[in-house]
Design an enzyme around this catalytic site. Structure first.
Site: not given
Ligand code: NDP
Length: 515
Positions: A183, A259, A261, A263, A281, A315, A495
């Protein structure tokens, strides 16, 4: 015919240019002569070992316009060898020198802003204007920020009275694996690459195979900036092949993943067996709360952005809007009017506010959730079905209009599951406690927005919301120094700023006895 892309000629601006007269000119050329992206390993552009490539589709046209390596574990192995070889020298390179190279990368991204922005827009379907104003400037800022951050770190010391003196070394961890989604391709990948290599790690990055182009362009810039071979390696390919090989590799001890949840769970499972340090994340279903005392102009404008920026494929988008009941009808009317003014169009046209959805699969998923909303009793106030294509070039593109849904319970699936597209729901509430309960009643906890003029209420609500970020009277204001990440199923770890520098280093205490 395929054209090797890597030391490529003619330059990308010719292949991806927009004609001044009427839009895009390169489609025909790209169908004749496909651009072929390559992996970047050990400072060289290399073909995938198995020689396989995947078509890369332009979302706005639905047509393949380039090819991306369909890499696998063998390519990851090569990248590990290159990163391992580069680590001893890079990790000992003085911070000032690492900083100089990262600053040069930032400068070169800025120099090539237009080329990068066009590539990002074509690859993702996002409006060119958005790529130009947000994605690419932010990628450059990421490098600049961490290039300078490493010049201003402090070392901690702890004196044990009369016994010893301790100091903390923060050393690079080695080879890190960086996996990012489609994205915000360069924005998110550079958010990982910059701190990792700034602190002296060497990196193996995997962009989404759906949007690989700007990662590829970044490699050219790294070569030009003089980044030593093997410090950054990019292996293209699918998640199950390349991503899984990175997370399973025993020599890659650190994984930073952004990416979905589901994955993220696979990444965590693979990494746990090897005791890897992992930052996740993940997805979100973010609440956007509007109190009756809010500045309504600002709340409506902010909510339009937070609902539909990048076609809702951020996101952090606030896909669940809650409005205090006394002003609910007014909000629905004014918000819907404003959303109706968003211009859906060819992403390369300057006037476009809403571009294409990244893939047909994603577009079908959005449509599925709109149908589900209707079944669950929701009322579609706006949008809800595929629009007319904006022009002939885009006749097979993946477009979905901004969609606003009202009128059904907060507990339904559409209000709980991440859609990741241009769909928002609006729900009324009466009490502060009630809306906090609604906000927290999902498995996610990434971000939220609160609109109110009452400072006390802002503090109280912010304190109670389960989310890594609470914006008050704003959205997507991102200071790179602040901790960023999610709670619950939106992620593990933080992060940003100091958090990223710490994540990519290992703390070691040196204890010196007092004689
Ligand atoms: P995915 O989880 O499908 O993919 C993310 C990355 O992981 C891609 O590079 C993908 O490769 C790769 N991948 C897929 N399977 C594996 C695997 N088994 N092992 C390792 N890597 C794998 O997410 P999307 O790309 O669809 O991105 C959308 C999601 O990302 C949304 O849920 C969104 O909320 C979230 N997101 C979270 C952000 C945050 O900061 N919290 C920011 C932006 C997005 P490939 O695509 O090539 O298959």
């Amino acid at each position: 015919m395929s054209r090797r892309f890597g030391g490529y000629e003619p330059p990308l601006e010719m292949s991806l240019s927009v004609s001044r007269s009427h839009g895009y000119t390169a489609g025909a050329r790209m169908q004749r002569e496909t651009i072929q992206i390559q992996n970047f390993i050990g400072g060289q552009f290399v073909r995938p070992k198995a020689g396989r490539y995947l078509d890369n589709i332009e979302p706005a046209t639905g047509l393949p316009y380039s090819q991306v390596p369909d890499g696998d574990a063998a390519d990851v192995e090569l990248a590990v060898e290159a990163a391992e070889k580069a680590f001893p020298s890079w990790s000992r390179t003085p911070a000032a020198e690492r900083s100089r190279i990262l600053l040069r990368i930032a400068d070169l991204i800025e120099r090539d802003l237009e080329k990068f922005a066009r590539a990002e827009s074509i690859d993702t379907g996002k409006p060119l204007a958005l790529a130009r104003s947000l994605d690419i400037p932010r990628a450059s800022s990421n490098f600049r920020f961490f290039a300078t951050a490493i010049l201003h770190t402090e070392n901690e010391a702890h004196v044990t009275d009369g016994v010893a003196f301790n100091y903390t070394l923060r050393q690079p961890r080695g080879i890190v694996g960086l996996i990012s989604p489609w994205n915000l391709p360069l924005y998110l990948l550079s958010w990982k690459i910059a701190p990792a290599i700034a602190v002296g790690d060497t990196a193996i990055a995997k962009p989404s195979e759906l949007t690989p182009m700007t990662a590829f362009l970044l490699c050219e810039i790294c070569q030009e900036a003089g980044l030593p071979a093997g410090v950054l390696n990019i292996v293209h390919g699918t998640g199950p092949n390349v991503g899984a090989a990175i997370t399973a590799h025993p020599k890659i001890g650190t994984i930073s993943f952004t990416g979905g949840t589901l994955t993220g769970r696979k990444v965590a499972e693979a990494g746990a067996a090897l005791f890897k340090k992992i930052s996740l994340e993940l997805g979100g279903k973010n609440p956007n709360i509007i109190f009756a005392d809010a500045d309504f102009e600002a709340a409506i404008a902010g909510s339009v952005r937070s609902s539909f920026a990048n076609q809702g494929q951020v996101c952090l988008c606030g896909s669940r809007i809650f409005v205090e009941r006394s002003r609910y009808p007014e909000f629905v009317r004014r918000f819907t009017e404003k959303v109706a003014q968003l211009r859906l169009g060819d992403p390369l046209e300057a006037s476009t506010d809403q571009g294409a959805i990244v893939t047909k699969v994603q577009m079908d998923k959005v449509q599925y959730y709109v149908e589900l909303a209707k079944e669950e009793g929701g009322k579609v106030e706006l949008g809800g079905a595929a629009p007319q294509p904006p022009n002939d070039r885009c006749r097979n593109g993946y477009f979905f209009p901004p969609t606003v849904i009202t009128g059904w319970p907060v507990s339904c699936r559409v209000n709980r599951e991440e859609i990741f597209g241009p769909v928002v729901t609006i729900t009324p509430f009466d009490e502060d406690d009630e809306v906090v309960r609604y906000a927290n009643d999902v498995e996610y906890g990434l971000s939220s927005s609160v609109w109110t003029q009452n400072l006390n209420r802002a503090h109280l609500v912010a304190e109670q919301i389960h989310a890594g970020t609470v914006w008050v009277n704003c959205w997507l204001v991102r200071d790179l120094r602040v901790p960023f990440g999610g709670m619950k199923q939106s992620g593990v770890g933080r992060e940003g700023g100091e958090e990223a520098l710490r994540f990519f280093t290992e703390a070691k205490n040196v204890c010196i006895a007092r004689s």
